[in-house]
Design a protein around this motif. Structure first.
Motif, mmCIF file in Angstrom:
data_model
loop_
_atom_site.group_PDB
_atom_site.id
_atom_site.type_symbol
_atom_site.label_atom_id
_atom_site.label_comp_id
_atom_site.label_asym_id
_atom_site.label_seq_id
_atom_site.Cartn_x
_atom_site.Cartn_y
_atom_site.Cartn_z
ATOM 1 N N ALA A 22 -1.584 -0.952 -1.483
ATOM 2 C CA ALA A 22 -0.795 -1.741 -2.413
ATOM 3 C C ALA A 22 -1.652 -2.644 -3.274
ATOM 4 C CB ALA A 22 0.228 -2.572 -1.644
ATOM 5 N N ALA A 64 -1.592 -3.122 -7.204
ATOM 6 C CA ALA A 64 -1.225 -4.410 -7.776
ATOM 7 C C ALA A 64 -2.297 -4.958 -8.681
ATOM 8 C CB ALA A 64 -0.936 -5.414 -6.660
ATOM 9 N N CYS A 114 -0.823 -4.583 -13.260
ATOM 10 C CA CYS A 114 0.633 -4.488 -13.302
ATOM 11 C C CYS A 114 1.175 -4.054 -14.649
ATOM 12 C CB CYS A 114 1.249 -5.835 -12.898
ATOM 13 S SG CYS A 114 1.225 -6.055 -11.121
ATOM 14 N N THR A 144 9.637 -5.585 -1.917
ATOM 15 C CA THR A 144 8.858 -4.596 -2.672
ATOM 16 C C THR A 144 9.422 -4.337 -4.064
ATOM 17 O OG1 THR A 144 10.142 -2.719 -1.789
ATOM 18 C CG2 THR A 144 8.222 -3.443 -0.523
ATOM 19 N N GLU A 194 7.112 -5.389 -7.020
ATOM 20 C CA GLU A 194 5.949 -4.506 -7.188
ATOM 21 C C GLU A 194 6.337 -3.220 -7.908
ATOM 22 O OE1 GLU A 194 2.959 -1.727 -4.500
ATOM 23 O OE2 GLU A 194 4.227 -3.223 -3.502
ATOM 24 N N PRO A 236 4.565 -9.104 -7.764
ATOM 25 C CA PRO A 236 4.069 -7.730 -7.623
ATOM 26 C C PRO A 236 2.886 -7.633 -6.663
ATOM 27 C CG PRO A 236 4.321 -8.335 -9.929
ATOM 28 C CD PRO A 236 4.441 -9.596 -9.136
ATOM 29 N N TYR A 266 2.706 -8.871 -3.596
ATOM 30 C CA TYR A 266 3.196 -9.382 -2.318
ATOM 31 C C TYR A 266 2.297 -9.067 -1.123
ATOM 32 C CZ TYR A 266 6.231 -10.885 1.391
ATOM 33 O OH TYR A 266 6.727 -11.540 2.496
#
Length: 423
Positions: free
Chosen positions: A13, A17, A20, A104, A107, A382, A384
């Motif tokens: 992730a 991220a 973005c 989520t 994101e 986004p 997280y």
């Protein structure tokens, strides 16, 4: 509801991220297949889908033989998250409706992987709890449909406590009762995982603080309010009001300790209520109550859990997908999932249904609605996975006494700034 274990999925992730800015393909895909109908696939974590969910899908399929829904499950929300990301990056249309943990949504929406519910593709959210709708929005646009919710609740021994505490001061004042009975006073989810982020977010919100500002990128951990909130947990652990063993507790460890009569107070989710009243090993049947979490000057604020359903922007059957998520929000479906599966609903009217309120197995509904009404969200960002890891790692060190609360918050501030600046 079990908390999302985001740090386990952090590696994949964080790479995503890092940038973005949404690809042009997502913008173009959002304009396609809005009227498309046909069979669809609904993906969901396996620990969120019970027998009632399958029955609801079977009922849909009987009424829509040309638009059948296939349920595909993954082991847990981490596995689901990583699999979804893989499919999104490939612009894959195989998944149509996505059952996503509420944290989520930002994101996925930031990358424009979700079909926005706007214009001719909008949803009527007026029958739903406003706080659940907020979890489905990103930067003012609705990207998901609330499906199930949950909130932190305070379980307490009503046979030992004269009245439920509204503040941390009142709660800790009752800890002498626990000490005299050689019980632990208060526990939540304090192991170093996502559940700790939830508990710390709630403590900080109780003091009026936060970790990330509304833009989703600016850290806000270096404030007096955040320090006061984290110190609530640090001080309680140092004094023994949070017992030493609670530093290892996730949801189930805390539930078992409470059911065994080892705790005066427990912060946990709504699923604990029916179990504590029915488990054969529970010694607290009929001897506990449930209320909202404590705050500083009054009732506190819970961090919302739950699942939102979203439509894959690359789906070719978006009209069917939209109809299906609306069906899952219908009062009849939501009632069935509540009664038969213990799934807290997102439909407002069900919290005022006398037949539900009178059901002994659902004795938590009133407290749950009150908790949701003043709920906060875990950081909406986004980024997280990086944010939750920064919070859980540093808050854990502070609670155990490894670093002062102020230093822990400074480190959280720096880690969030570093993560959100990698764009």
């Amino acid at each position: 509801m079990k908390a999302w274990r985001g740090p386990a999925a952090a590696t994949a992730a964080l790479v995503l991220a890092a940038g973005c800015a949404a690809p042009d393909s997502g913008l173009a895909a959002a304009r396609r297949h809005l009227a498309g109908r046909g069979p669809i696939t609904f993906v969901q974590a396996s620990d969120e889908a019970g027998v009632a969910t399958r029955q609801v899908i079977e009922a849909w399929n009987r009424l829509h033989p040309d638009q059948r829904v296939t349920l595909r499950q993954f082991g847990d929300v981490d596995e689901l998250h990583d699999n979804l990301v893989h499919h999104f990056k490939a612009e894959d249309a195989d998944y149509d409706v996505l059952g996503a943990d509420v944290v989520t949504i930002a994101e996925y929406a930031a990358h424009r992987w979700l079909q926005p519910f706007k214009g001719g593709y909008s949803l009527d959210t007026s029958p739903l709890l406003e706080q659940t709708v907020a979890t489905a929005r990103y930067q003012g646009t609705l990207y998901a449909a609330p499906f199930m919710t949950d909130a932190g609740l305070l379980y307490y021994r009503k046979d030992l406590v004269p009245r439920p505490p509204r503040t941390w001061r009142e709660l800790r004042g009752y800890c002498e009762i626990a000490r005299k009975r050689r019980m632990g006073c208060y526990a939540g989810q304090f192991a170093k995982y996502e559940g700790l982020t939830v508990n710390v977010t709630e403590a900080v919100a109780a003091a009026g603080g936060s970790f990330v500002k509304s833009d989703g990128t600016t850290p806000s951990a270096d404030t007096p309010a955040a320090r006061e909130g984290l110190s609530l947990l640090v001080d309680a652990y140092r004094s023994g009001d949070i017992p030493a063993e609670a530093i290892t507790y996730q949801e189930e460890e805390g539930r078992h300790a409470f059911e065994a009569g080892k705790l005066l107070f427990l912060r946990n989710w709504s699923y604990v209520y029916p179990l504590a009243n029915s488990d054969g090993a529970s010694v607290v049947k009929g001897r506990f109550g449930v209320t909202t979490l404590p705050g500083v000057d009054g009732p506190g604020r819970t961090a919302l859990g739950g699942q939102d359903n979203a439509v894959n922007v690359y789906s070719k059957h978006k009209a069917t997908a939209r109809d299906f998520v609306i069906y899952l929000q219908s009062p009849d479906v939501q009632r069935k999932l509540l009664v038969e599966q213990g799934q807290p609903p997102v439909v407002k009217s069900l919290y005022h249904d006398r037949s539900l309120l009178d059901d002994p197995a659902l004795g938590y509904l009133g407290a749950l609605e009150r908790s949701i009404a003043t709920a906060t969200e875990r950081p909406v960002t986004p980024f997280y996975p990086a944010v939750t890891q920064a919070i859980s790692d540093n808050a854990y060190a502070a609670i155990k006494g490894g670093k002062p609360a102020g230093e822990a918050l400074d480190d959280i501030q720096a880690a969030i700034r570093a993560a959100t600046s990698e764009q």
